[in-house]
Motif scaffolding. Structure first.
Motif, PDB file in Angstrom:
ATOM      1  N   MET A 111      30.820  37.291  37.862  1.00  0.00           N
ATOM      2  CA  MET A 111      31.279  38.204  36.808  1.00  0.00           C
ATOM      3  C   MET A 111      30.064  38.763  36.086  1.00  0.00           C
ATOM      4  SD  MET A 111      34.709  38.259  36.521  1.00  0.00           S
ATOM      5  CE  MET A 111      34.936  38.636  34.809  1.00  0.00           C
ATOM      6  N   ARG A 112      30.033  40.073  35.893  1.00  0.00           N
ATOM      7  CA  ARG A 112      28.878  40.709  35.260  1.00  0.00           C
ATOM      8  C   ARG A 112      29.351  41.696  34.193  1.00  0.00           C
ATOM      9  NH1 ARG A 112      24.864  42.162  40.394  1.00  0.00           N
ATOM     10  NH2 ARG A 112      24.923  40.082  41.351  1.00  0.00           N
ATOM     11  N   PRO A 113      28.699  41.666  33.032  1.00  0.00           N
ATOM     12  CA  PRO A 113      29.046  42.632  31.989  1.00  0.00           C
ATOM     13  C   PRO A 113      28.422  43.992  32.272  1.00  0.00           C
ATOM     14  CG  PRO A 113      27.316  41.183  31.216  1.00  0.00           C
ATOM     15  CD  PRO A 113      27.703  40.674  32.571  1.00  0.00           C
ATOM     16  N   SER A 133      31.348  47.072  26.738  1.00  0.00           N
ATOM     17  CA  SER A 133      31.998  45.754  26.697  1.00  0.00           C
ATOM     18  C   SER A 133      32.927  45.522  27.883  1.00  0.00           C
ATOM     19  CB  SER A 133      32.783  45.590  25.383  1.00  0.00           C
ATOM     20  OG  SER A 133      31.919  45.723  24.272  1.00  0.00           O
ATOM     21  N   SER A 134      32.669  46.199  28.982  1.00  0.00           N
ATOM     22  CA  SER A 134      33.492  46.016  30.173  1.00  0.00           C
ATOM     23  C   SER A 134      32.841  45.005  31.097  1.00  0.00           C
ATOM     24  CB  SER A 134      33.687  47.351  30.901  1.00  0.00           C
ATOM     25  OG  SER A 134      34.333  48.282  30.066  1.00  0.00           O
ATOM     26  N   GLU A 135      33.633  44.562  32.081  1.00  0.00           N
ATOM     27  CA  GLU A 135      33.141  43.577  33.028  1.00  0.00           C
ATOM     28  C   GLU A 135      33.533  43.997  34.443  1.00  0.00           C
ATOM     29  OE1 GLU A 135      33.307  39.181  31.325  1.00  0.00           O
ATOM     30  OE2 GLU A 135      35.157  40.262  30.832  1.00  0.00           O
ATOM     31  N   ASP A 165      35.004  31.059  32.600  1.00  0.00           N
ATOM     32  CA  ASP A 165      35.505  32.027  33.580  1.00  0.00           C
ATOM     33  C   ASP A 165      35.743  31.370  34.933  1.00  0.00           C
ATOM     34  OD1 ASP A 165      35.371  33.917  31.628  1.00  0.00           O
ATOM     35  OD2 ASP A 165      33.529  34.868  32.384  1.00  0.00           O
TER      36      ASP A 165
END
Length: 729
Positions: free
Chosen positions: A614-616, A620-622, A649
């Motif tokens: 998971m990466r930002p 503020s989305s991922e 996560d």
């Protein structure tokens, strides 16, 4: 007995509605230029069927009007009246009156005033008859006088006839030379005996129309049986006393002949046999000529007397036997489909019972262990339940072309009213949806098309000035995606003028003057009650009703409407509707202590994130790295504005779902189960909520909300989210 008659009449009105749909589609096709015999015959049969049923049930006004309408169609079908644009236009107007008569017969509307339309139809019949007589006269008129001479005092013109031109040998079997056979020895055609029943006459059937159709195909009436005709005192006005003998050429197929008798009562006599048979003894010709005994040709009748002496001085030839009227063996093996009409309410009840059965299966699955489930054969019961469900849904599913069939005519009338030229493209007519959905999308579809033609598509002059083709384009399409139906109405017009829409909304007090709205929110203002940008009120628009009706009707079906527009390029209205309003395959997930159901048709795959997967990204989305492809991820707890769970996560699950915007990942706590769920409508039990497609009862009796994936993703991408706090409460 009265109840039985009401049931039969209800079936008749269902057939009327089907006939009206067929007639309208055929008349629209004719108005578009396709005046083939098949199209005209289809319209004729539909109106003829309505007339026959109306006579049987005593709807005199409907029968009288449809009779005159049928007469005009019969003249067009026979080729005596040409189906010009003027004729087709008037027949479409007559169809409207016919529809009003059917509504009146059902008690839904007053009897229409059809005097003007009847006068128009009668005038068209008279004009057509005059043209036909003129053509016949022109055909029969000699191009030059047969002989010169002067008329006598009584006005008679002498005619000179060359005696050598007369046939000196009246023998019909004269030698015509090598390679040419006498007429009686031509290839055998078809012999038909037609005797309508009393029921046929009482129901308003007209044998003359059948005979005309057979004559149009090249047939000839060779005799009429009158032996059963009683005296005038004993005659029943509704009785049937005649039978006709008809000869058809061999070039006509049996199926064409049988089609001419499609609407003849089943208890009527229709005998079709190969070979030409002599007329009955009771036929109107007083005498039948007998063939000379020395003639080489076969006699007209194929039957021979058992006492007739054999001709010994002639070479023996195999007798010609008439083929019996029964169809060939291959035709017998093909049985026509058997249909039965069922009240929709009974199907609804059956569907509800199947839903309850699904719930009971779910309860047993929750309460029994795996071993007990196998012992009572619960998986087999679930399989049978699913088959029952699929078959019930198939009974209710109908092609959406029923809703599309009225569009061509509607568009033609709108073009005439607005003086615009618009081409129509339709696709996906075979897409099947639930019957209740088809019944309720007619009005929204009408409003969207009227809005597109009146507001969206420019005039021809304006389009040319903008560098567009003079002819506008309207695209109507339907497609199925998972458990949803996407119905689109797209035009290539001017698009939505957002500044004007916002100004009008402020003027009408729909939004505040200082409101800051996104393009999507401005576009949706056209669906507000009472909103209209039309400067003048016309027969098409301007009263502020239309698109608000579209939204309310679509939401009542558990669907939603989306509007996308590009200024100068056009606008697309998309109705997203549930494929079924009853049962779906779902994935049960848990989020913040509550359970939800995702439609399984949207699910592509599931993944438990690994560290670093998971990466930002910005805003503020991922995203999640899926084998080198980055897929945006939405946390459902944030969308629902629920308190975040205290978990990493890596302990959650990302469900990759397919949407219009592409694949999107939805993060939930855990996946519990996959099962069929019964959809309970929120708008019937609560009120419509964007992002929710309904609710269901799980096996333990608890309620779970069914998520609308498309709406959730659209809300997540919008700067103004339409989500509720504490949705799971």
């Amino acid at each position: 007995m009265s109840d039985d008659l009401d049931d039969i009449q209800a079936i008749f009105f269902e057939e009327c509605n089907e006939g009206l749909a067929t007639a309208e589609a055929g008349l629209s096709t004719m108005a578009d230029g396709d005046t083939s015999a098949d199209v005209i015959a289809g319209v004729f049969r539909a109106v003829h069927s309505i007339k026959g049923g109306a006579g049987a049930f005593g709807h005199e006004a409907l029968q009288s009007f449809s009779h005159i309408f049928e007469n005009l169609l019969d003249e067009v079908r026979a080729g005596r009246i040409e189906p010009t644009a003027h004729i087709c236009k008037n027949m479409l107007l007559a169809f409207d009156v016919l529809s009003d008569h059917v509504q009146a017969a059902q008690g839904f509307a007053p009897v229409p005033d059809d005097a003007a339309m009847l006068a128009t139809l009668e005038a068209l019949l008279v004009e057509g008859a005059g043209d036909a007589h003129a053509e016949d006269a022109a055909t029969l008129a000699p191009s030059a006088p047969a002989a010169e001479g002067e008329a006598d005092e009584f006005g008679f013109m002498p005619v000179v006839v060359d005696i050598e031109d007369l046939d000196q040998d009246p023998d019909p079997f004269m030698d015509l030379g090598d390679g040419e056979a006498p007429r009686a020895a031509e290839a055998a055609g078809w012999s038909i005996r037609f005797a309508p029943s009393r029921e046929a006459m009482a129901n308003g059937s007209e044998p003359l129309l059948v005979l005309r159709e057979l004559e149009r195909m090249g047939g000839e009436v060779v005799g009429v049986e009158t032996g059963s005709l009683p005296s005038l005192r004993e005659m029943d006005p509704e009785g049937a006393y005649f039978a006709w003998s008809i000869e058809m050429p061999a070039s006509v197929t049996r199926s064409d002949i049988e089609e001419a008798f499609d609407f003849v009562a089943p208890d009527s006599v229709v005998d079709i046999a190969e070979g030409v048979a002599a007329p009955s003894q009771d036929s109107t010709p007083a005498e039948q000529p007998e063939a000379a005994p020395e003639a080489d040709a076969q006699p007209v009748s194929t039957a021979s007397s058992p006492n007739a002496p054999a001709a010994e001085d002639k070479p023996s030839e195999p007798p010609v036997k008439a083929v019996p009227a029964a169809p060939p063996a291959e035709a017998k093996a093909i049985e026509p489909p058997q249909n039965i009409r069922v009240d929709v309410s009974k199907l609804d009840m059956l569907l509800n019972l199947v839903g309850e059965l699904v719930i009971r299966n779910s309860i047993l699955a929750d309460r029994l262990s795996s071993a007990d489930q196998q012992r009572v054969e619960l998986p087999e019961l679930a399989r049978l339940t699913r088959e029952i469900q699929d078959n019930v849904m198939a009974l209710r599913a109908q092609p959406i072309r029923q809703a599309f069939s009225r569009v061509p005519r509607m568009l033609r009338e709108l073009c005439a009213a607005t003086n615009k030229d618009v081409a129509l493209e339709m696709s996906g007519e075979a897409t099947e949806v639930d019957k209740s959905v088809i019944e309720k999308i007619g009005e929204p579809l009408t409003h969207m098309i009227r809005n597109a033609v009146d507001h969206g598509i420019e005039s021809a002059q304006e389009r040319i000035e903008k560098g567009k083709p003079a002819q506008g384009n309207l695209r109507l399409s339907a497609e199925q995606r998972g458990a949803r139906i996407f119905l689109r109405v797209a035009d290539d017009g001017r698009g939505i003028d957002r500044e004007r829409v916002l100004a009008k909304a402020v003027e009408k007090g729909i939004v505040a003057a200082d409101a800051t709205l996104s393009d999507e929110e401005i576009d949706n203002l056209i669906c507000a009650p009472g909103f209209s940008t039309a400067e003048t009120i016309s027969s098409i628009s301007g009263r502020g009703v239309g698109m608000d009706v579209v939204r309310s009707n679509v939401e009542a079906l558990g669907g939603r409407i989306e509007i996308t527009s590009v200024p100068g390029k056009g606008t697309t209205f998309t109705m997203i509707l549930p494929l079924t309003l009853a049962i779906l395959d779902g994935m049960v997930v848990r989020l913040c202590g509550q359970r939800y159901v995702l439609p399984l048709s949207n699910v592509v795959e599931t993944v438990q994130p690994e560290p670093g997967q998971m990466r930002p990204v910005a805003n503020s989305s991922e995203v999640i790295d899926m084998r080198g492809t980055y897929v945006p991820v939405k946390r459902l707890s944030e969308l629902f504005q629920l308190p975040p769970a205290d978990r990493e996560d890596e302990d959650s699950v990302v469900i990759i779902v397919e949407t219009d915007a592409g694949n999107v990942g939805l993060m939930v706590d855990t996946i519990e189960d996959r099962r069929e769920v019964v959809i309970k409508s929120l708008d019937q039990n609560l009120y419509p909520i964007r992002g929710l497609g309904g609710a269901t009862i799980l096996g333990d009796g608890s309620i779970a909300l069914i998520l609308d994936i498309e709406a959730l993703v659209a809300s997540a991408n919008s700067p103004n989210k339409f989500v509720l706090k504490g949705m799971a409460a």
